[in-house]
Design a protein around this motif. Structure first.
Motif, short mmCIF file in Angstrom:
data_model
loop_
_atom_site.label_atom_id
_atom_site.label_comp_id
_atom_site.label_asym_id
_atom_site.label_seq_id
_atom_site.Cartn_x
_atom_site.Cartn_y
_atom_site.Cartn_z
N UNK A 183 39.02 21.98 9.93
CA UNK A 183 38.38 22.50 11.14
C UNK A 183 36.89 22.45 10.86
N UNK A 184 36.14 21.82 11.74
CA UNK A 184 34.72 21.72 11.45
C UNK A 184 33.96 22.87 12.10
N UNK A 185 32.85 23.18 11.51
CA UNK A 185 32.00 24.23 12.04
C UNK A 185 31.54 23.85 13.44
N UNK A 186 31.18 24.88 14.20
CA UNK A 186 30.66 24.61 15.53
C UNK A 186 31.73 24.67 16.61
N UNK A 187 32.95 25.06 16.24
CA UNK A 187 33.96 25.24 17.29
C UNK A 187 33.58 26.44 18.15
N UNK A 188 34.23 26.58 19.28
CA UNK A 188 33.75 27.57 20.23
C UNK A 188 34.75 28.72 20.45
N UNK A 245 42.97 27.01 10.61
CA UNK A 245 42.43 26.65 9.29
C UNK A 245 43.54 26.66 8.25
N UNK A 303 38.36 23.67 20.60
CA UNK A 303 37.98 22.37 20.02
C UNK A 303 36.61 21.91 20.46
N UNK A 307 33.08 16.07 21.73
CA UNK A 307 33.23 16.66 20.40
C UNK A 307 34.62 17.26 20.22
N UNK A 308 35.06 17.28 18.98
CA UNK A 308 36.29 18.00 18.68
C UNK A 308 36.17 18.51 17.26
N UNK A 309 36.50 19.78 17.08
CA UNK A 309 36.30 20.38 15.76
C UNK A 309 37.45 20.08 14.81
N UNK A 342 39.72 17.72 12.54
CA UNK A 342 39.56 16.43 11.85
C UNK A 342 40.91 15.72 11.72
N UNK A 343 41.77 15.97 12.69
CA UNK A 343 43.05 15.24 12.77
C UNK A 343 43.21 14.83 14.24
#
Lengths: 295, 579, 185, 383
Positions: free
Chosen positions: A11-16, A28, A51, A56-58, A60-61
């Motif tokens: 899960x990348x940073x910056x999700x909402x 996570x 996401x 953008x999408x948080x 990584x799959x």
């Protein structure tokens, strides 16, 4: 105290997600175990927003956004395609909220479970339709306020027992888990990953926004739910054999769990006592089930 | 018509996402932000010596005892001493007391101190030599602590001791059954190891004081409070009347004898209890401690009183001597007055007042006055001393019992350290305000010499002290105290000066088990909770070494506060976002 | 343009019979269409099925209202349905009955062929005595008297499409072709 | 190789020849035979497909969408209520650009219960971005299923192959079954342009703003419009290999016609018989069968109508409150053209009603007699 190991951070940073979101944590943990060879089917739920907006999408799959009630069947389709392509390693993960699981998606879930389609279905349960602004679902507990069960007419029905519904489908593996216990949660994801057929994980995810609780209490509430036995942690194998993951003995009073939440603010002590009695009864009946058929 | 068709690159990128969310700085949502930083544990904030309790407990709980002792020695040269004689304010403040039972911190300190026999002195690194010469008058706990920290700071320290051996009160005032001489001597090994000049047999009188002020770059007065004021009653000239400290000094030097069968000790402090217990050991059969106030007002530690009672010492409260009664120059007894509590005095305690007509005589072969000493500072009787030990004379510092404040060994060690820091500030011409702002543990406790030397803020120097409410007890399980004291039988005790108590069980196992009970409040142990429970993956940095706390990624942290709530040890707190 | 209507009861195999007729025509290289009356067929209830046969491709997808022939799998249907309805003048009715073609009360102007297909099927053990399967037998009679398709084609269609007791069915079909009795009313 | 087979069986055989990889379907009369036949085919191992026996039509299409996104060639089938239950997923699967092929057997919508043909189920899905092809006979059914994959996998839009309930689904006709090797030549294996790929993780369908949303929808529209040409070429190339082609709007004796009869589905053949009879009697009538309904091949239709002053549209459906749907579409398509014939809209023949050649002839004569339609919907039918 052992430190929970996070194998993968997908899960990348910056999700909402809202601050203190339990559902963000659940993702996570689950992805940490399942790893990058995972395809997510995402019906309407908080996560379809978390996401973030296109482009953008948080996560990584690969993610496929789909209609509210279709998590299980779309996942079945993805799995079928992978099978005909000879791909048996990729995890197919249906990731739905309680509304998409207990309510509108139950038919498709039941269908996939009855067919024992080879998918992992995670219900992250925040006990109401949070994405649309806190409306009751059949996972909303008795006594709770939501915008459709106002305090003057709070929810008068008990939470649906989704685990036993899933058990009745005789699926190979079903488990409850709490984000407050990531080690236990991740061990269960691992067990799910290493099992074939329909696997169901019911993950309890407090929602500060919908529960009207302080965002910093997310883990504490998740823990209090377990320690008060309001949300027991257990596993069901082949719909029959059951195993308790944790016996909080002696249990904390349910009031410890209820009181910090604004959604229960209107309840008087007698009503909280009624919840306590219900929790006690449910616990006993779970223990009886486990005694009758231990794993 | 066919040209535009079907999945050209632009259309593809409308159908699917092209990047992750890193460009989305959700940190802008934040109202509060986490602040990571080591905090003072409640125990450390209460420790007059400034022991880094959480830190050494962390090492000890892992069985890394040598490291634990080294951490301890950064602040306190005398753990084996404090581990025996300290009245344990740390344990009274311990957050664990609200969970199950306070951590046996003193016992762990004692075990670690004693491990010095195995590991050596475990001294911290010394800073480069400054060439500055500092004189320290007095080698009691304050003087020793001061000289020790001065030496660690690179100064050339010379200690002037009136007695034949260093140790001051530790040697002549505390009986060997409480503090065996080998334990003391072992820890005093730092004097040689650090190259401290020790001039014994040098009583700091006014002349020497003047000379020191003249010859040294800075001078520290740690001359104690040894002047007995006496009882101020008739009969003090009678044979069989002793002053407490003198009696203890003689007893501890093995020079006391003929105390008689029946002894009355006047006073309520540890000196009184020590004197009474020494009297028993010197052959007295009937020893009574007489105190003019009630039991609850008694300054002596409960532990000492209990041990004394086990040994047969009797305690009489609300009684004070009116005069000493003698026969032929020889004491026969004491005329006593019953006392009753009157109006509260400045200390808040009720001032005892004699009850008219209550006078009676009690038999005694000896009377020991132990009412507490007064300082007679050769550098000036009426010196104004602030709480850091500074005086009007910028090169003169005062610490220990010679300075105002509590009179315990731990306080003396803490005071000596403060004076050393002040002397260092003076000698190096540092910014005194800056130093004062940074070195106090919890902002209000003892100073941290390590923080001063390393130029870092002491744990919780900003005033943040971890209280029980800041501890997340969900991550701890209940455990009974592992460190317990076993004591000699009362009969065996009074037969000599053997040490009364020992810590039960194997030192290593006990130290480890007890240290494991420590919450290690305010100390990051890299448990990973903040990392694992952050919904925004915004915890960055990992504790590189014990003591370093992680930080947060301000670009993404939404300020939910879970990290602070789930930090077991209160290392993280939420503070208002700067706007 | 032969258009054939088959009358039966649900479960008797009228729909299959109509398909076998179409198959038979196909075997002869002609075009054919077969469809049931799209009803709510239930076992025992009267049903109809249709076959359309022609030498050119069949464009017409409407129902059959004026058939050239009606095939009645069960004489008891005569009480329930007007099997002669819409039949072209001189149209053919082939009927499973133990009576003679003139004894059935059918209107004049029709050609009636009677055959005891039930008995023939029972002899061959097709179906049960209470409910014999007569569809293959009656097709033999139809082929013999109508000329719409040859008996050989019908037998071939049976052999291709009837998996169960194929030869008994074929035998019943042949037998009925012999036993059928025709009358012009 | 010719066989006599029902329309439903023809669908199943087409699916087999197309080497479909994932099937998900739920039974409903009169589509049932399709799922039964496919079960047999898969059961015998003649088609190496995963056939997921889902619990509803909604899930059937959702399942196909998932499988298609994961790169498989997929198929489903439904009718009537089942198709309506799919409605949400029709939009979704098309929006996701999954080239699914579905067979829909036109059946009336309840209430009351009625099992017979009515195009309203499929026609009311006209705004779902599905391509729709209506078949006249069972030969066209099997051929169109194969063509549908070619079209779908070119434009990345799903295709619905539509056949009339019972009139085709349960009617046995002689069908020439294409050879597998020819089909393989015509229809290469499906290679999805966009798939759920763990080596290139992307999200599909994330929340988008108005700019992206409108762009996407317009792109879908453009691609849909382009599908007219794609369908035409798919049919032509099919004809080159198999010797049969249908066009996207099939003309019959339209030259110099006073009146064109516009039909769809199985009615197309019946109308030809009527046209022959009318021509025989001296009436200049032609027939035009619309095979491709979405995208609506307006140019082809206008061209076929040419200068004919009248068009009679026979709709086996009814958009309540508006009339026959093909008639509406035709009027809309002709509105801004120079040559605008009078359009007579007739509806009927649904819910079990039948159009015989005689009825069609009657309709034509009536349209020929009138100057202008006297109502938006002229109703003619046999009960």
């Amino acid at each position: 105290m052992k430190r929970a190991r996070m194998e993968n951070e997908l899960v990348s940073k910056g999700h909402v997600a809202c601050p203190g979101c339990g559902a963000a944590l659940a993702m996570r943990y689950v992805l940490s175990v399942l790893g990058p060879k995972t395809i997510i089917v995402l019906p309407a739920c908080c996560w379809s927003v978390i996401t973030n907006r296109h482009p953008e999408c948080c996560l990584e799959v690969p993610v496929f956004h789909t209609a509210f009630e279709t998590a299980a069947c779309v996942a079945s389709g993805v799995r079928a395609a992978l099978e005909v392509k000879g791909d048996n390693d990729t995890n197919v993960l249906a990731w739905a909220g309680d509304g998409g699981t207990f309510d509108i998606g139950l038919q498709a879930l039941s269908g996939a479970a009855e067919r024992n389609d080879d998918i992992i279905y995670v219900c992250y349960d925040n006990e109401a339709y949070m994405n649309t602004g806190v409306q009751r679902s059949s996972a909303t507990p008795w006594g709770a306020w939501t915008t459709t069960t106002p305090a003057t007419h709070f929810k008068g029905q008990e939470k649906k027992n989704i685990m036993e519904i899933m058990a009745a489908h005789r699926i190979p593996y079903a488990a409850t888990a709490s984000i407050s216990m990531p080690e236990d949660l991740m061990a269960k994801v691992e067990r799910a990953r290493d099992t074939r057929g329909t696997r169901f994980l019911h993950i309890f995810c407090p929602c500060p926004t919908g529960w009207r609780s302080s965002p910093d209490l997310t883990i504490e509430l998740a823990r209090a739910a377990v320690e008060s036995r309001a949300f027991p942690l257990y596993e069901i194998f082949d719909g029959a054999k059951r195993r308790l993951s944790l016996d909080p003995a002696p249990p904390a009073p349910v009031a410890d769990y209820i009181r910090p939440q604004g959604r229960f603010r209107h309840l008087d002590s007698e009503q909280i006592e009624a919840i306590q009695n219900r929790v006690d009864e449910e616990w006993l009946s779970l223990l009886r089930l486990i005694e009758n058929n231990p794993a | 018509m066919m040209e535009h068709l079907y999945y050209d690159a632009a259309a593809m990128d409308l159908l699917r996402t092209t990047r992750n969310t890193l460009s989305n700085r959700t940190g802008s949502w934040r109202h509060m932000r986490p602040e990571f930083g080591l905090k003072a544990a409640a125990c450390a904030a209460a420790c007059p010596a400034g022991n880094p309790i959480a830190r050494f407990m962390a090492a000890a709980s892992d069985g890394r005892f040598e490291e634990a002792l080294r951490e301890l020695k950064k602040e306190n040269p005398l753990p084996g001493v404090c581990g025996r004689v300290c009245p344990r304010p740390c344990e009274a403040a311990c957050n664990r007391a609200e969970f199950d039972e306070a951590v046996g911190t003193r016992a762990v300190e004692r075990l670690l101190g004693d491990m010095g026999a195995e590991f050596g002195l475990c001294l911290p690194a010394t800073m480069g030599k400054t060439g500055k010469r500092v004189a320290v008058a007095g080698s009691g706990p304050a003087g020793l602590s001061c000289a020790y920290h001065l030496a660690l700071s690179g100064h050339d320290a010379t200690v002037f001791e009136a007695g034949g051996e260093p140790g001051g009160l530790l040697r002549f005032g505390i009986p060997a059954y409480r503090l065996p001489r080998e334990a003391l001597d072992r820890e005093l090994g730092f004097i040689d190891a650090l190259g401290i000049n020790m001039k014994t047999g040098c009583r700091a009188d006014a002349a020497l004081a003047a000379r020191l002020l003249d010859e040294f770059d800075a001078v520290v007065a740690a001359t104690g409070a040894l002047v007995s004021p006496g009882l101020g009653i008739e009969g003090e000239g009678l044979a069989g009347y002793f002053k407490g400290l003198e009696f203890l000094a003689a007893a501890n030097a093995g020079e006391a004898s003929g105390i008689g069968k029946s002894v009355i000790v006047i006073g309520g402090g540890n000196t009184a209890v020590d004197a009474a217990r020494c009297a028993l050991r010197l052959g007295a059969e009937d020893v009574t401690v007489m105190y003019r106030r009630g039991r609850e007002d008694m300054p002596a530690s409960d532990e000492e009183v209990a041990e004394a009672q086990e040994e047969g010492v009797k305690f009489v409260f609300h009684a004070a001597p009116a005069k000493l009664v003698g026969e032929g120059g020889r004491l026969r007894g004491v005329a006593l007055m019953r006392m009753k509590p009157g109006e509260p005095d400045e200390s808040g305690r009720r001032k005892p007042e004699p009850v008219a007509g209550s006078e009676r005589e009690a038999h005694a072969d000896a009377v020991i006055e132990a009412a507490g000493g007064r300082a007679d500072n050769p550098f000036g009787r009426a010196l104004e001393v602030d709480e850091w030990g500074a005086t009007d004379n910028e090169k003169l510092f005062v610490c220990g019992d010679a300075a105002p404040g509590a009179r315990t060994v731990a306080s003396a060690i803490g005071g000596g350290k403060r004076a050393a820091i002040m002397a260092d500030v003076f000698l190096r011409e540092l910014d005194i305000k800056e130093v004062k702002r940074k070195v106090l543990v919890g902002g209000n406790g003892a100073a941290s010499a390590a923080a001063h030397r390393e130029g870092e803020a002491a744990p919780g120097a900003d005033g943040s002290v971890v209280r029980f409410k800041n501890v997340n007890t969900a991550y701890f399980s209940r455990a009974a105290r592992a460190a317990k004291l076993e004591r000699l039988s009362p009969e065996a005790r009074v037969a000599g000066f053997d040490e009364v108590s020992a810590v039960c069980g194997s030192a290593a196992e006990t130290a480890r088990a007890e240290a494991s009970r420590c919450f290690r409040c305010g100390e990051c142990d890299d448990c990973g909770n903040c990392l694992v429970f952050c919904p925004d993956m915004s915890i960055i940095g990992k504790a590189a070494a014990v003591g370093a706390a992680p930080g947060f990624d301000g670009d993404y942290c939404k300020g939910c506060g879970i990290c602070a709530r789930e930090c077991p040890r209160g290392v993280i707190r939420m503070i208002e976002e700067e706007r | 343009m032969p258009e054939i209507r088959l009358h039966g009861r649900g479960g008797q195999g009228a729909a299959l019979a109509s398909r076998l007729l179409a198959e038979a025509a196909f075997i002869e290289g002609r075009h054919a269409q077969s469809f049931p009356a799209f009803g709510l067929e239930r076992r025992g209830a009267p049903v109809t099925a249709y076959t359309r046969i022609q030498d050119t491709p069949i464009l017409n997808h409407s129902k059959i209202y004026a058939p050239d022939a009606a095939v009645v799998l069960d004489a008891t249907l005569l009480k329930l349905a007007n099997v002669a309805e819409g039949l072209k003048p001189g149209g053919l009715v082939v009927i499973n009955t133990d009576k003679g073609p003139g004894e059935l009360g059918l209107p004049s102007g029709l050609r009636v062929a009677a055959v005891n297909a039930g008995a023939i099927a029972a002899e061959r053990g097709l179906g049960s005595r209470l409910a014999p399967i007569v569809n293959t037998a009656i097709l033999g009679a139809f082929a013999a008297v109508s000329g719409a398709v040859s008996l050989e084609s019908v037998l071939e269609a049976i052999r291709r499409n009837v998996a169960f007791r194929t030869e008994d069915n074929a035998a019943a079909c042949e037998r009925a072709a012999i036993e059928v009795e025709t009358a012009l009313l | 190789m010719k066989e006599v087979m029902m329309g439903d069986v023809a669908v199943a055989r087409g699916v087999k020849l197309a080497r479909v990889e994932v099937i998900a379907a739920y039974p409903i009369t009169p589509q049932t035979i399709i799922v039964e036949e496919l079960s047999e085919i898969c059961g015998r191992g003649e088609l190496k497909a995963r056939f997921i026996k889902v619990e509803s039509e909604h899930s059937a299409l959702a399942c196909c969408m998932g499988a298609s996104m994961a790169g498989a060639r997929t198929f489903t089938a439904s009718a009537s209520q089942g198709l309506l239950l799919m409605h949400e997923m029709l939009h979704w699967s098309a929006g996701a650009r999954t080239p699914i092929v579905m067979a829909n057997v036109n059946r009336a919508i309840a209430p009351p219960w009625n099992l017979w043909s009515d195009q309203t189920d499929s026609l009311s899905q006209r705004d779902t971005s599905w391509i729709q092809l209506y078949c006249e006979n069972n030969q066209e059914v099997i051929d169109t299923v194969i063509q549908a994959y070619r079209i779908a996998e070119t434009v990345y839009l799903p295709v619905m192959v539509v056949l009339d309930a019972f009139i085709l689904s349960h009617t046995s006709e002689v069908v020439a079954v294409p050879e597998q090797e020819d089909v393989d030549r015509y229809l290469p294996p499906f290679k999805a342009a966009l798939t759920l790929d763990t080596n290139d993780p992307r999200a599909f369908g994330s929340i988008s703003g108005p700019i992206e949303y409108q762009k996407l929808k317009m792109a879908r529209h453009e691609d849909m419009m382009g599908a007219v040409e794609v369908a035409r070429r798919a049919d032509i190339e099919f004809g080159e290999i198999f010797g049969r082609k249908y066009g996207i709007a099939e003309r019959y004796r339209c030259e110099d016609a006073e009146l064109i009869l516009l039909t769809s589905g199985a009615l197309g053949g019946t109308a030809k018989i009527a046209v022959d009879a009318l021509r025989e009697s001296g009436a200049a009538v032609g027939a035009l069968r619309v095979r491709l309904f979405r995208p609506f091949p307006a140019d082809d239709i206008a061209d076929a109508i040419g200068g004919a002053p009248k068009v009679a549209v026979i709709d086996r459906n009814l958009s309540v409150g508006a009339g026959g749907i093909f008639a509406q579409e035709l009027k809309a398509a002709l509105y801004d053209r120079e040559r605008r014939p009078a359009v007579f809209g007739f509806t009927g023949g649904y819910g079990g009603g039948d159009f015989t050649p005689e009825v069609v002839e009657k309709i034509a004569r009536r349209a020929l007699e009138m100057d202008k339609p006297d109502s938006p919907t002229l109703w003619e039918a046999i009960p």
